[in-house]
Motif scaffolding. Structure first.
Motif, mmCIF file in Angstrom:
data_model
loop_
_atom_site.group_PDB
_atom_site.id
_atom_site.type_symbol
_atom_site.label_atom_id
_atom_site.label_comp_id
_atom_site.label_asym_id
_atom_site.label_seq_id
_atom_site.Cartn_x
_atom_site.Cartn_y
_atom_site.Cartn_z
ATOM 1 N N GLY A 192 -0.781 -30.434 45.236
ATOM 2 C CA GLY A 192 -1.486 -29.414 45.676
ATOM 3 C C GLY A 192 -1.717 -28.075 45.095
ATOM 4 O O GLY A 192 -0.796 -27.837 44.195
ATOM 5 N N LYS A 193 -2.744 -27.359 44.895
ATOM 6 C CA LYS A 193 -3.421 -26.433 44.507
ATOM 7 C C LYS A 193 -2.182 -24.933 44.679
ATOM 8 O O LYS A 193 -2.184 -24.387 44.292
ATOM 9 N N ASP A 194 -1.472 -25.290 46.036
ATOM 10 C CA ASP A 194 -0.831 -24.439 46.848
ATOM 11 C C ASP A 194 0.697 -23.929 46.205
ATOM 12 O O ASP A 194 1.015 -23.255 45.292
ATOM 13 N N PRO A 195 1.355 -25.091 45.917
ATOM 14 C CA PRO A 195 1.913 -25.435 45.150
ATOM 15 C C PRO A 195 2.248 -24.519 43.549
ATOM 16 O O PRO A 195 3.370 -24.564 43.189
ATOM 17 N N LEU A 196 0.862 -25.151 43.299
ATOM 18 C CA LEU A 196 0.255 -25.327 41.452
ATOM 19 C C LEU A 196 0.699 -23.392 41.353
ATOM 20 O O LEU A 196 1.493 -22.782 40.609
ATOM 21 N N GLU A 197 0.154 -22.785 41.805
ATOM 22 C CA GLU A 197 -0.104 -21.043 42.337
ATOM 23 C C GLU A 197 1.426 -20.827 42.105
ATOM 24 O O GLU A 197 1.944 -19.846 41.895
ATOM 25 N N ALA A 198 2.586 -21.072 43.750
ATOM 26 C CA ALA A 198 3.532 -20.559 43.566
ATOM 27 C C ALA A 198 4.248 -21.318 42.485
ATOM 28 O O ALA A 198 5.072 -20.675 41.561
ATOM 29 N N LEU A 199 4.446 -22.243 41.685
ATOM 30 C CA LEU A 199 5.015 -22.280 40.774
ATOM 31 C C LEU A 199 4.704 -21.972 39.301
ATOM 32 O O LEU A 199 5.668 -21.285 38.751
ATOM 33 N N ARG A 200 2.935 -21.260 39.222
ATOM 34 C CA ARG A 200 2.981 -20.269 38.026
ATOM 35 C C ARG A 200 3.660 -18.784 38.512
ATOM 36 O O ARG A 200 4.198 -18.772 37.370
ATOM 37 N N ALA A 255 11.645 -23.421 40.064
ATOM 38 C CA ALA A 255 10.322 -23.778 39.471
ATOM 39 C C ALA A 255 10.528 -24.573 38.676
ATOM 40 O O ALA A 255 9.869 -25.573 39.034
ATOM 41 N N ALA A 256 12.034 -24.617 37.573
ATOM 42 C CA ALA A 256 11.937 -26.056 36.653
ATOM 43 C C ALA A 256 12.620 -27.031 38.018
ATOM 44 O O ALA A 256 12.424 -28.268 37.088
ATOM 45 N N LEU A 270 0.790 -28.112 33.501
ATOM 46 C CA LEU A 270 1.355 -27.732 32.076
ATOM 47 C C LEU A 270 1.324 -26.510 31.653
ATOM 48 O O LEU A 270 2.212 -25.987 31.218
ATOM 49 N N GLU A 271 0.029 -25.588 31.906
ATOM 50 C CA GLU A 271 0.746 -24.376 32.060
ATOM 51 C C GLU A 271 1.933 -22.925 32.239
ATOM 52 O O GLU A 271 2.497 -22.888 31.255
ATOM 53 N N PRO A 272 2.176 -23.652 33.345
ATOM 54 C CA PRO A 272 3.668 -23.125 33.733
ATOM 55 C C PRO A 272 4.681 -23.411 32.544
ATOM 56 O O PRO A 272 6.310 -22.645 32.706
ATOM 57 N N PHE A 273 4.736 -24.677 32.309
ATOM 58 C CA PHE A 273 6.196 -24.723 31.444
ATOM 59 C C PHE A 273 6.251 -23.417 29.921
ATOM 60 O O PHE A 273 7.653 -23.873 29.269
ATOM 61 N N TYR A 274 5.041 -23.537 29.390
ATOM 62 C CA TYR A 274 4.921 -23.094 28.692
ATOM 63 C C TYR A 274 6.353 -21.527 29.060
ATOM 64 O O TYR A 274 7.380 -20.979 27.670
ATOM 65 N N ALA A 275 6.201 -20.617 30.033
ATOM 66 C CA ALA A 275 7.062 -19.626 30.809
ATOM 67 C C ALA A 275 7.963 -20.258 30.292
ATOM 68 O O ALA A 275 9.511 -19.285 30.089
ATOM 69 N N LEU A 276 8.558 -21.451 31.538
ATOM 70 C CA LEU A 276 10.217 -22.033 31.375
ATOM 71 C C LEU A 276 10.249 -22.313 30.565
ATOM 72 O O LEU A 276 11.715 -22.051 30.131
ATOM 73 N N LEU A 277 9.769 -23.009 29.336
ATOM 74 C CA LEU A 277 10.855 -23.192 28.367
ATOM 75 C C LEU A 277 10.927 -22.472 27.457
ATOM 76 O O LEU A 277 11.605 -21.904 25.971
ATOM 77 N N ARG A 278 10.096 -21.103 27.548
ATOM 78 C CA ARG A 278 10.589 -19.696 27.211
ATOM 79 C C ARG A 278 11.219 -18.812 27.767
ATOM 80 O O ARG A 278 12.359 -18.217 26.889
#
Length: 514
Positions: A83-91, A105-106, A125-133
């Motif tokens: 959902g939209k809310d989980p996505l914002e939280a994940l970011r 988040a991971a 996919l956007e949050p993955f950049y921060a998590l991988l970094r």
């Protein structure tokens, strides 16, 4: 100065983080960090006041987001994981400087990758950049594993992963010192490299060098995935050139001797892809002492399953090689050895249907002065002749010159191995009308080599001689010829010698028991 406590060590870690981020308030942050350390109880006695000054890096909005996210996980995950809310939280959690929030988040992504059976929306996919970094090892481990799971399950478009800029952090993780992170990042590259455009992107981002380094890893999981990634990259002509320049060929050749069958297969298949390009042949054969050729032959004689290797195209190539280079003893010998090793893996039917049998028979006529080549050729033919189907196919190609050649080779005891193998082929062909007619033109030569076999010091020669004699004696003409040449008398001598040997053995065994 005493040893720093845990809180001060954390402050130093935060200081390192500040330096890495190079933010605008760097100088002020350094001053504040050093001030807090100087007032800590581990250096001075006013500890209670200092403890109150230390605060974990957790912004107010992050605290609220974490609480709401925890509530979502407990109540609504199964209903709306995307959902939209989980996505914002994940970011928020993924881009946080707090390792604990990033871990949350991971972990969420890892859980999704293990249970989700629908495509992952692009925005996730956007949050993955921060998590991988992330600088946190656990975050790296979980996020790289979840990305592997998504890729393997087909929940993410592989080309989109590269387009979203995730290739760079994935390649950076190849240089991690943690085997789990290395394993996961290699698996990501291996999966991404099935796409032609991704292969070029990996090559352009200089991803070949770290993969070659990890191909020598002591961790079998890392090594398998690294070599698997290299295999997928060899499907690109452009990347083949990069691999050759980076020194991949010697690495892959050495990996053929790996005790891991997966690594053997990946490296062999990668070399096969490179070998399909003529311009790389010189580089493949550059290592001294024919290392690659010898290693490939050794691999073929290993217990690794090779049904998959004996494809029609390979056997056709081997047959063509024999036809084109039948006067070259080195090529003939190696090719015959490869065919024999393939025949040991229950590929007789495929070999029989190819042009390899004809090629082997024809080269036998032209290599009579090269013992090594004859040994390989006759050994291969003898192995194939054990199978009824392959033997019948050989009979179809037999003519007078080939028959004469086999009989002559069987009589050349100065070359014991080709002699034994040629006689073995003859023995397997006895009983077929066509061959009996051909053998009758050489009764004298056959009797001569049988006499030598019966008096040979090696038991295998004696046994083959007796077996051949018994089968030929069923034919009236051979039986009459054997009688006139007193072959029966020679057999009786062999029998007596055998009985004497058996008596001596029984006596020796009885003496040992007593």
């Amino acid at each position: 100065m005493g040893q720093l406590c845990g809180r001060c060590m954390q402050l130093l870690r935060d200081f390192i983080g500040f330096v890495q981020r190079m933010s605008s308030d760097l100088v002020q942050g350094i001053k504040e960090c050093l001030t807090l350390i100087s007032k800590c109880s581990c250096l001075k006695q006013n500890s209670s006041k200092t403890r109150q000054l230390y605060k974990p890096i957790l912004q107010p909005h992050e605290r609220v987001t974490a609480e709401e996210f925890l509530q979502h996980i407990e109540t609504d995950f199964e209903m709306s994981p995307l959902g939209k809310d989980p996505l914002e939280a994940l970011r928020t959690l993924s881009f946080s400087e707090n390792p604990g929030l990033q871990q949350s988040a991971a972990l969420y992504y890892l859980h999704m990758s293990q249970h989700m059976n629908i495509p992952l929306p692009v925005e996730h996919l956007e949050p993955f950049y921060a998590l991988l970094r992330s600088a946190d090892l656990e975050v790296q481990q979980m996020s790289s594993l979840s990305l592997v799971n998504f890729l393997l399950e087909g929940n993410i478009d592989k080309e989109l992963v590269v387009q979203m800029g995730l290739l760079e952090p994935i390649l950076d993780l190849l240089e991690s010192e943690d085997p789990t992170v290395q394993c996961n990042s290699c698996a990501c590259v291996m999966t991404l490299a099935v796409s032609e455009s991704n292969r070029e992107a990996i090559g352009a981002a200089r991803g070949v060098t770290p993969l070659l380094s990890l191909a020598n890893s002591y961790d079998p999981r890392v090594q398998q995935n690294a070599v698997g990634a290299i295999l997928n990259l060899t499907q690109s002509d452009k990347i083949q050139e990069v691999l050759c320049k980076e020194g991949a060929l010697p690495v892959l050749a050495l990996l053929l001797e790996s005790p891991d069958s997966e690594v053997q297969y990946y490296s062999c298949a990668a070399l096969s892809n490179v070998a399909a390009n003529v311009q790389h042949h010189k580089a493949l054969l550059r290592p001294s002492d024919r290392f690659l050729l010898q290693t490939l032959i050794s691999l073929l004689s290993s217990p690794v399953d090779k049904d998959t290797l004996a494809c029609a195209e390979l056997l056709q190539s081997l047959g063509t090689l024999l036809a084109a280079h039948k006067t070259d003893p080195v090529i003939v010998g190696h090719t015959a050895c490869i065919i024999k090793n393939l025949s040991l893996s229950k590929n007789h039917q495929r070999i029989t249907e190819s042009c390899c049998v004809e090629g082997l028979l024809q080269t036998m006529l032209l290599t009579d002065t090269q013992e090594d080549s004859l040994r390989y050729v006759t050994s291969c033919l003898a192995e194939l002749a054990k199978q009824e189907g392959a033997m019948l196919h050989m009979v179809q190609w037999m003519d007078e010159p080939l028959t004469k050649c086999l009989v002559r080779l069987a009589g050349q005891l100065e070359h014991p191995e080709p002699s034994f193998h040629a006689a073995s082929v003859i023995q397997h062909m006895i009983g077929h009308e066509k061959m009996m007619l051909l053998w009758k033109h050489h009764i004298g030569e056959i009797q001569a080599y049988l006499k030598n076999f019966l008096t040979h010091q090696e038991v295998r020669f004696q046994q083959l001689g007796i077996s051949t004699f018994c089968r030929l004696r069923a034919d009236p003409e051979f039986s009459l010829a054997f009688g006139k040449s007193q072959m029966a008398k020679l057999l009786e001598q062999v029998r007596q010698q055998t009985e004497e040997t058996q008596e001596l053995l029984r006596a020796a065994m009885c003496h040992e028991d007593s």
